[in-house]
Enzyme design. Structure first.
Site, PDB file in Angstrom:
ATOM      1  CG  ASP A   1      -1.123   7.274   4.962  1.00  0.00           C
ATOM      2  OD1 ASP A   1      -2.040   7.030   4.202  1.00  0.00           O
ATOM      3  OD2 ASP A   1      -0.949   5.830   5.360  1.00  0.00           O
TER       4      ASP A   1
ATOM      5  CG  HIS B   1       4.946  -4.679   1.383  1.00  0.00           C
ATOM      6  ND1 HIS B   1       5.315  -5.218   2.390  1.00  0.00           N
ATOM      7  CD2 HIS B   1       4.306  -4.176   1.282  1.00  0.00           C
ATOM      8  CE1 HIS B   1       4.124  -5.089   3.045  1.00  0.00           C
ATOM      9  NE2 HIS B   1       2.839  -4.242   1.887  1.00  0.00           N
TER      10      HIS B   1
END
Length: 345
Positions: free
Chosen positions: A205, A252
């Site tokens: 990340d 998404h």
């Protein structure tokens, strides 16, 4: 003869119950939020109490205390007997701060961070653009300072519960080292490694998120089994040395072209035969539901440039990117209802 038992009205008109429930949905979420933020569940974890007693302990008036407690009882969050209130099993497990599966942070994040965009949902529909306020809309929504740090902690319990179900549904017996791309504070990989002792892996990340993940990894006793790697998956190559890559509730957030770019980057980091896993709330292929996936897609509309996609869409992208043996594994969890998996040819 048409009767009220069949239609809800003597005239044969359909009942408006669905519309009333939808129109007043905010009332329920804000009642829950108020109960969390005033300390109702935390206080009742120490023992049952009457409304006047709770009013004193919470530092609020007896009138709002009685109203709030009655509403929480009606919603199934509290139980009441002989004028004394106590937590239900669900509230005691998920809504008492300090408990392992504490969910209150997620509820507060939705109320404070997500709700403002939802209050402008019509604008999002008309403009095809996010309406959720961010400090700098010209920067990546996940960059440091552009999203509250509490966001990552709030999602931790949510992701843990999802990973717990995923771990039991998805066959990971052939995987030894897994990379969680966009892994946030590490909840998913921590839970997968907890459920599968043979697993180790890497949380990938942005740098400030990896720092949060390392704290959670250390606290979970997973130091050495799980490491972190700071990277922007749109700009940086992903680390090699893993035989599986997981994208859990990541795609998404992005549009189709961006998702294809993410998938290509993942496949570049996988060896031949490596597994790519996409865990999401999948929209039905005929786009008729289910409700949780459809509403999460609305949540993406007000907050991102993405949406929730169908299993068939993900499967098609995987095949086009060079995967074979593509299939979908279904399960039931708060954050995902399936994993679309493929193997790099």
């Amino acid at each position: 003869m048409i009767t009220e038992a069949h239609t809800g009205t003597s005239t044969g008109d359909p009942r408006p119950s669905l519309l009333i429930d939808l129109a007043t949905g905010l009332w329920k979420t804000q009642t829950l939020t108020a109960a969390i933020e005033t300390g109702v569940f935390e206080t009742l974890a120490a023992g049952a109490a009457s409304a006047p007693q709770l009013a004193v302990k919470l530092g609020i008036g007896e009138r709002p205390a009685e109203i709030l407690l009655t509403a929480c009882t009606a919603l199934g969050l509290l139980e009441q007997q002989d004028g004394r209130y106590c937590n239900t099993a669900v509230s005691d497990h998920y809504l008492v701060p300090g408990r392992p599966d504490y969910f209150g942070g997620y509820v507060q994040m939705v109320a404070q961070y997500t709700a403002p965009g939802w209050l402008r949902a019509t604008e999002a529909v008309r403009s095809d653009a996010p309406t959720k306020p961010v400090p700098d809309p010209d920067r990546n929504m996940f960059e440091e300072g552009n999203r509250p740090e509490s966001f990552w902690d709030a999602l931790f319990a949510f992701s843990t519960l999802t990973a717990r179900q995923m771990a039991g549904a998805v066959d990971l017996s052939g995987v030894r080292r897994i990379m969680d791309v966009g892994g946030g504070a590490g909840a998913t990989l921590i839970e997968l490694c907890r459920q599968h002792p043979h697993l180790s892996g890497t949380v990938v990340d942005l740098p400030h998120v990896c720092a949060l993940a390392q704290e959670r990894i250390d606290a979970a006793g997973m130091t050495g089994r799980i490491d972190t790697a700071a990277a922007d998956f749109f700009a940086d190559p992903l680390p090699s040395g893993h035989d599986a890559i997981l994208l859990s509730m990541i795609l998404h957030d992005w549009d189709e072209n961006q998702n294809r770019q993410i998938l290509a980057s993942c496949l570049d980091a996988l060896p031949s035969g490596g597994t790519l896993l996409i865990s999401e709330l999948l929209v039905d292929d005929d786009k008729s539901g289910p409700v949780d996936a459809a509403l999460m897609s609305m949540n993406m509309l007000v907050g991102t440039w993405g949406r929730n996609y169908t299993g068939a869409e993900y499967a098609g992208w995987l095949r086009e990117a060079g995967c074979d043996r593509v299939r979908t594994v279904r399960f039931d969890s708060p954050g995902a209802n399936g994993v679309v998996r493929g193997e790099k040819a």
